[in-house]
Design a protein around this motif. Structure first.
Motif, PDB file in Angstrom:
ATOM      1  N   ARG A 193       1.016  -1.198  -0.010  1.00  0.00           N
ATOM      2  CA  ARG A 193       0.005  -0.061  -0.056  1.00  0.00           C
ATOM      3  C   ARG A 193       0.960   1.225  -0.057  1.00  0.00           C
ATOM      4  N   ASP A 195       0.666   5.385   0.247  1.00  0.00           N
ATOM      5  CA  ASP A 195      -0.081   6.775   0.436  1.00  0.00           C
ATOM      6  C   ASP A 195       0.842   8.123   0.409  1.00  0.00           C
ATOM      7  N   LYS A 214       4.065   4.077  -6.855  1.00  0.00           N
ATOM      8  CA  LYS A 214       3.477   2.622  -6.817  1.00  0.00           C
ATOM      9  C   LYS A 214       4.138   1.942  -7.995  1.00  0.00           C
ATOM     10  N   THR A 233      -5.080  -2.437   0.100  1.00  0.00           N
ATOM     11  CA  THR A 233      -5.444  -1.115   0.682  1.00  0.00           C
ATOM     12  C   THR A 233      -5.783  -1.448   2.164  1.00  0.00           C
ATOM     13  N   ARG A 239       4.013  -1.011   3.694  1.00  0.00           N
ATOM     14  CA  ARG A 239       3.402   0.168   3.555  1.00  0.00           C
ATOM     15  C   ARG A 239       4.461   1.215   3.304  1.00  0.00           C
TER      16      ARG A 239
END
Length: 361
Positions: A193, A195, A214, A233, A239
């Motif tokens: 994931r 962010d 990504k 997600t 992460r």
């Protein structure tokens, strides 16, 4: 048809056989989760044994890869079109147990608790602690990163900085992500994931910036290992956080997983609960002495009192919860269990002073 008529053209149709792929040509199924990590580790062990038994000329001629060069690796080279299948996995050098490598770490926290967090990190023995907006920077080795997750009551996450570069376009983010040695931490057997957050960034779309980061991560792992990680997600194994300023992009590896204010004891959050790290921050700013009594006349669900009890008993805030670094490659679970056992041994058996809470309901 007379002799003067032109010769007619004829069309012949030949039957062409289509080669069907055999079972050996099919690509092996990529596993995910714990089983995927086990399969990947077994493959790494087999490849390592094969290289030891039958060393290639290229391997013997190449100089040994140093730890620092792996950490600051550049973007992977493009594979030749003639190559069949994935490359042999590179030697994975992990930071665990290396007492000489130091990481730049950022610990975000609620606004207004920066000074309290800096005092907490300094008390835990970390070096070069510096406050910034909504967080603190400090320096630690890998075990120090894990201890920060276990012992910090005020931090929201513990983020290890793995790359930083000036950016002017979204493609600069792609190149930055491709230049980082993600294979040290996770691979195709993990889920991922990413962010993204920004302050005064000129980028038009943070969603597109997130996609570029990504893609850079997945492209590098695909080039090196033949597969790219799946995106999850909800409960990812790894992460990554991308932070954009007015002219710089910084990539962080999240070692916490879920936010650190989730201690693991709350089964029902109820209506408008107070976050645990904010409750601990209130206690820190109030100057409360853990050896003194405490009265909370509007205790609500008792978050402040529970945090006060854990502080007075010496219970580490992360002792009952898992962390993101436990899912990364080559995590030393045995050593981590020893660290937690040592922390449990210092917990007091009972409170010496009363903690009282009152509310209407």
């Amino acid at each position: 048809m007379s002799e003067q008529d032109p010769k007619r053209a004829t069309l012949s149709i030949k039957k062409r056989t289509v080669k069907t792929p055999s079972a050996r040509d099919e690509k092996p199924r990529l596993r995910a989760g714990a089983r995927g990590r086990q399969v990947a580790q077994q493959k790494l062990a087999k490849d390592k044994m094969k290289r030891l038994v039958e060393p290639s000329a290229e391997t013997s001629a190449a100089p040994p890869e140093s730890f620092a060069s792996t950490y600051t690796a550049t973007a992977p080279k493009t594979r030749s079109p003639r190559s069949n299948g994935p490359k042999a996995l590179p030697k994975i050098v992990v930071p665990q147990g290396n007492e000489f490598e130091r990481f730049q770490v950022f610990a975000p926290c609620p606004m207004g608790l920066e000074e309290a967090l800096a005092a907490e990190l300094s008390a835990l023995g970390y070096d070069k602690v510096a406050t910034t907006r909504a967080g603190c920077h400090f320096v630690a080795d890998w075990w120090g990163v894990q201890r920060a997750n276990l012992y910090s009551r005020l931090a929201t996450r513990i983020l290890v900085r793995v790359g930083q570069a000036p950016v002017q376009h979204e493609d600069d983010i792609l190149e930055l992500a491709r230049s980082i040695a993600w294979e040290r931490w996770f691979g195709a057997e993990h889920t991922l994931r990413v962010d993204t957050s920004a302050v005064k960034s000129p980028m038009q779309s943070l969603q597109y910036c997130n996609l570029r980061a990504k893609d850079g991560i997945c492209d590098r792992l695909r080039d090196l290992e033949g597969e790219r990680p799946s995106i999850d997600t909800v409960r990812p194994d790894a992460r990554v956080h991308l932070f954009l300023s007015h002219d710089t992009a910084t990539l962080y590896l999240d070692t916490s997983g879920e936010s650190l204010f989730k201690r693991g004891w709350r089964l029902d959050k109820g209506d408008a609960p107070l976050r645990e790290n904010l409750a601990a921050g209130i206690l820190a700013l109030s100057g409360w002495d853990p050896e003194a009594a405490l009265l909370d006349p509007f205790c609500g669900s008792g978050t402040i009192l529970i945090e006060a009890a854990w502080i007075a008993l010496g219970v580490p805030p992360g002792i009952t919860r898992p962390f993101g670094f436990e899912r990364l490659r080559d995590h030393d679970a045995h050593h981590w269990d020893e660290v937690k056992d040592e922390a449990r041994s210092r917990i007091l058996p009972e409170l010496e002073t009363p903690l009282i809470g009152i509310d209407a309901d």
